[in-house]
Write an enzyme that holds these catalytic residues in place. Structure first.
Site, PDB file in Angstrom:
ATOM      1  N   GLN A  17      -0.111  -2.965   3.759  1.00 43.56           N
ATOM      2  CA  GLN A  17       0.623  -2.262   2.701  1.00 43.56           C
ATOM      3  C   GLN A  17       0.199  -2.759   1.317  1.00 43.56           C
ATOM      4  O   GLN A  17       0.117  -3.969   1.078  1.00 43.56           O
ATOM      5  CB  GLN A  17       2.133  -2.463   2.918  1.00 43.56           C
ATOM      6  CG  GLN A  17       3.014  -1.676   1.975  1.00 43.56           C
ATOM      7  CD  GLN A  17       2.957  -0.168   2.166  1.00 43.56           C
ATOM      8  OE1 GLN A  17       2.669   0.332   3.251  1.00 43.56           O
ATOM      9  NE2 GLN A  17       3.216   0.563   1.107  1.00 43.56           N
ATOM     10  N   LYS A  60       7.384   3.475   8.369  1.00 49.54           N
ATOM     11  CA  LYS A  60       6.158   3.624   9.160  1.00 49.54           C
ATOM     12  C   LYS A  60       6.390   3.106  10.578  1.00 49.54           C
ATOM     13  O   LYS A  60       5.979   3.728  11.556  1.00 49.54           O
ATOM     14  CB  LYS A  60       4.997   2.894   8.480  1.00 49.54           C
ATOM     15  CG  LYS A  60       4.502   3.611   7.234  1.00 49.54           C
ATOM     16  CD  LYS A  60       3.590   2.775   6.333  1.00 49.54           C
ATOM     17  CE  LYS A  60       3.245   3.560   5.067  1.00 49.54           C
ATOM     18  NZ  LYS A  60       2.451   2.795   4.089  1.00 49.54           N
ATOM     19  N   ASP A 110      -5.568   3.936   7.236  1.00 47.83           N
ATOM     20  CA  ASP A 110      -5.367   4.347   5.838  1.00 47.83           C
ATOM     21  C   ASP A 110      -6.584   5.125   5.321  1.00 47.83           C
ATOM     22  O   ASP A 110      -6.492   5.816   4.308  1.00 47.83           O
ATOM     23  CB  ASP A 110      -5.207   3.105   4.940  1.00 47.83           C
ATOM     24  CG  ASP A 110      -3.762   2.829   4.561  1.00 47.83           C
ATOM     25  OD1 ASP A 110      -2.986   3.797   4.453  1.00 47.83           O
ATOM     26  OD2 ASP A 110      -3.427   1.649   4.361  1.00 47.83           O
TER      27      ASP A 110
HETATM   28  N1  GUN Z   1       1.093   1.755  -0.858  1.00 41.63           N
HETATM   29  C1  GUN Z   1       1.435   2.975  -1.334  1.00 41.63           C
HETATM   30  N2  GUN Z   1       0.860   3.948  -0.618  1.00 41.63           N
HETATM   31  C2  GUN Z   1       0.143   3.351   0.348  1.00 41.63           C
HETATM   32  C3  GUN Z   1      -0.672   3.828   1.417  1.00 41.63           C
HETATM   33  O1  GUN Z   1      -0.870   5.031   1.623  1.00 41.63           O
HETATM   34  N3  GUN Z   1      -1.233   2.867   2.189  1.00 41.63           N
HETATM   35  C4  GUN Z   1      -1.049   1.548   1.973  1.00 41.63           C
HETATM   36  N4  GUN Z   1      -1.660   0.697   2.781  1.00 41.63           N
HETATM   37  N5  GUN Z   1      -0.313   1.072   1.001  1.00 41.63           N
HETATM   38  C5  GUN Z   1       0.279   1.967   0.198  1.00 41.63           C
END
Ligand code: GUN
Length: 307
Positions: free
Chosen positions: A106, A62, A129
């Site tokens: 996350q 990311k 998100d």
């Molecule tokens: N963990 C797995 N997928 C995601 C996501 O799309 N966003 C976040 N914040 N954590 C994750």
């Protein structure tokens, strides 16, 4: 868009998520450059708590994508003993930081932390998100102009639209089934399909006669997290299949380090489904790359709204 569909050996067209994601990222980078020229640099903060290896990989990807798009990119890494109060204090600090337009915490979080409380601490305007109840609510009332939409379903919809465009079958009026009712994928995916005027069925672990329901669907979105649970024989001939699952399963033989090999499979039994479907997303290389691309897109959207 036809260049994003590739003929597979099994018959179905493969929806090339990597190619679509590259197009999205190129557009985001261009949009970011325009915004920077106006004096606003989109900023993304990613917060990682603990040492979950998969999360470490995701967070790194990311941050890299954000830099590629020309964003201001920061990562906060906190120890696995971090308290809820400490994490919430960091989120509040990021909420108040004018250089940050997007905040991502996350998941999963260590068990001493209530993830929902943390997600609700993120300012809805910075919630890239799309997990905050305000954004979930805006999506539910069909207000995509004000919502930030969760990345995986938003990316899945773009892949579905690309396939529908090439195949000449608009989403409106089609029977869609979403398998999996998570807040992260299943529920928002169903809302997006409904907004596109599909007739939407939500299936889940307690659904009876799943084979029958899948067999009547023109559009299948699988987001259950169980390797190859959706059998190829269930798929209606000519259906479009979006496989959100990314499951690591034992492979054959040993790798260079002498460890047992593993491989990635989706929630759909790919080879058998690709014989029947008109178009299908591969795993890997389908929905996966779209999630990060949509995160960048959401960050740009948040920065534009602020500007
Ligand atoms: N963990 C797995 N997928 C995601 C996501 O799309 N966003 C976040 N914040 N954590 C994750």
């Amino acid at each position: 868009m036809s260049d994003v569909l590739i003929q597979s050996d099994q018959g179905a067209l493969l929806i090339d998520g990597k190619a679509v994601a590259a197009q999205v990222l190129a557009e985001v980078a261009k949009g970011a450059a325009d915004l920077i020229a106006q004096g606003v640099r989109p900023g993304l903060a990613v917060v990682l708590v603990g040492e979950d290896p998969a999360s470490q990989v995701y967070v790194k990807s990311k941050g890299k994508a954000a830099e590629t798009c020309g964003f201001h990119s920061v990562q906060h890494t906190l120890g696995r003993e971090t308290t809820q109060a400490e994490l919430m204090a960091l989120v509040e600090k990021l909420n108040a930081d004018p250089a940050i337009h997007g905040i991502l915490v996350q998941l999963p979080l260590p068990k001493q932390i209530d993830a929902q409380v943390v997600l609700e601490t993120i300012s809805p305007a910075k919630d890239v998100d799309g997990f905050h109840p305000v954004n979930a609510g805006l999506l539910a009332i069909g207000d995509r102009k004000r919502a930030l939409v969760p990345c995986t379903p938003a990316g899945s919809l773009i892949l579905l639209q690309a396939a529908c465009l090439v195949l000449g079958c608009p989403i409106a009026g089609q029977n869609a089934v979403v398998i999996g009712r998570s807040n992260i994928v299943g529920k928002p995916m169903a809302q997006l399909l409904l907004a596109e005027s599909a007739t939407v069925t939500m299936a889940h672990s307690r659904t009876r006669d799943l084979a029958d329901i899948v067999g009547r669907a023109d559009i299948v979105v699988a987001a259950v997290g169980i390797p190859e649970m959706i059998k190829g024989a269930w798929i209606k001939p000519g259906a479009i299949v979006i496989d959100v699952g990314i499951n690591r399963v034992p492979g054959e033989g040993l790798n260079a380090k002498g460890e047992p090999k593993t491989r990635l499979v989706g929630d759909v039994e790919f080879s058998a489904a690709a014989v029947r479907a008109a178009a299908i997303t591969p795993v890997p290389g389908g929905v996966g790359p779209m999630t990060i691309a949509m995160l960048m897109s959401n960050t740009l959207t948040a920065a534009r709204r602020k500007a």
